[in-house]
Design an enzyme around this catalytic site. Structure first.
Site, short mmCIF file in Angstrom:
data_model
loop_
_atom_site.label_atom_id
_atom_site.label_comp_id
_atom_site.label_asym_id
_atom_site.label_seq_id
_atom_site.Cartn_x
_atom_site.Cartn_y
_atom_site.Cartn_z
CG MET A 27 -1.91 -1.12 1.12
SD MET A 27 -3.30 -0.73 2.13
CE MET A 27 -2.70 -0.62 3.80
CD GLU A 32 15.79 -0.74 4.53
OE1 GLU A 32 16.20 -2.28 4.44
OE2 GLU A 32 16.14 -0.06 3.79
CG HIS A 34 6.62 -1.79 2.27
ND1 HIS A 34 6.76 -0.65 2.91
CD2 HIS A 34 5.56 -2.36 2.22
CE1 HIS A 34 5.49 -0.60 3.54
NE2 HIS A 34 4.61 -1.55 3.17
#
Ligand code: AMP
Length: 284
Positions: A27, A32, A34
């Site tokens: 989203m 970090e 992600h």
């Protein structure tokens, strides 16, 4: 790196990617956590697709959809650095056109914890993830252990509906003091930020008790709750010691157990979890 907003164009470019294709749905407002998923995808696949879509259908009427943090420029710069091939960032109207009327729903594993606290949340998650899988058609899709129930729900959907891809779950990335990284951490003021580490302290306590031989789920739950309730800014929503696969609450712990919790720090709702393990050190 190509940035694509339309489904048709995403499909067209999908054909040009080398196989296998790794996919990381997000989203946005990347951190970090992600990026560890993007790196995981990069390590295993010659092509990497990341989606950025703040999915309105997984937010309840009192949730934070309107103020969910966004910074597309920064996200794209980070993804470029990670050598992402394609970023899919559709509008809400592209994903949910007028008269959209089909939903994907998983029962059972969605009924407790986040599902009980946030009615309709997982129906929104499974619907959008199924749509993204159909649009991107990845070989492997990467999710974080941070959202352990979401990972379990997606695994179940993929298995029950015979979706032809592999789900990979990667470990939670934490701040140096143990707080799990989350886009929602940006809502915390300095005092709340200091308090927020109590989620991790409660999980560490659970692991400590387990390592010392405690096998009564209720004792672990109660000790965690007492620790959290000592913090004036923290309000426990749930603390759970459950079977790691079915998420059924455990009295006696004799299968791999997932300890998870949702705590409100001021107005910000945070979640975290830990899989209890015999040989694990109390602090990760
Ligand atoms: P979100 O943007 O919050 O929907 O998250 C996108 C993906 O990143 C989900 O699979 C999350 O589980 C994962 N994720 C979020 N925070 C973390 C973290 N701290 N460590 C690892 N993965 C994370």
């Amino acid at each position: 790196m190509r940035v694509v907003e339309k489904i048709d164009e995403m499909r067209r470019l999908r054909h040009t990617l080398s196989e296998p294709v790794g996919f990381v749905p997000t989203m946005g407002y990347l951190h970090e956590g992600h990026l560890s998923l993007v790196r995981g995808a990069r390590d295993e696949n010659p092509s990497v697709v990341v989606s950025i879509f703040v999915n309105p259908t997984q937010f309840g009427p009192h949730d934070d959809l309107a103020k969910y943090p966004r910074d597309i420029e920064r996200d794209l710069a980070l993804l470029q650095k990670e050598k992402t091939d394609l970023v899919f960032m559709p509008s809400a109207a592209e994903i949910y056109p007028p008269h959209f009327d089909s939903w994907v729903e998983v029962n059972g594993v969605t009924e407790r914890l986040e599902g009980a606290s946030r009615p309709g949340h997982f129906k929104g998650v499974t619907t959008v993830v199924a749509k993204l899988f159909n649009i991107v058609r990845p070989t492997r899709a990467y999710f974080g252990q941070k959202d352990a129930q979401q990972a379990a729900v997606i695994r179940k959907m993929v298995s029950d509906l015979n979706m032809d891809l592999k789900i990979v779950i990667l470990p939670t990335v934490r701040e140096p003091d143990g707080l799990a990284m989350s886009s929602r951490n940006t809502y915390l003021n300095p005092e709340e930020r200091r308090t927020a580490v109590v989620l991790h302290r409660a999980l560490t306590l659970a692991q400590q008790l387990f390592s010392q031989g405690e096998r009564d789920g209720e004792v672990i739950r109660q000790q965690m709750i007492s620790l959290i309730e000592k913090e004036p800014l923290a309000n426990t929503e749930y603390v759970s010691v459950a079977d790691a696969e079915t998420l059924a609450e455990l009295g006696r712990i004799n299968s791999p157990a997932l300890v998870s919790l949702a705590v409100k720090i001021g107005k910000t709702r945070l979640i975290d979890n830990y899989v209890l393990c015999k040989d694990k050190k109390p602090t990760p």
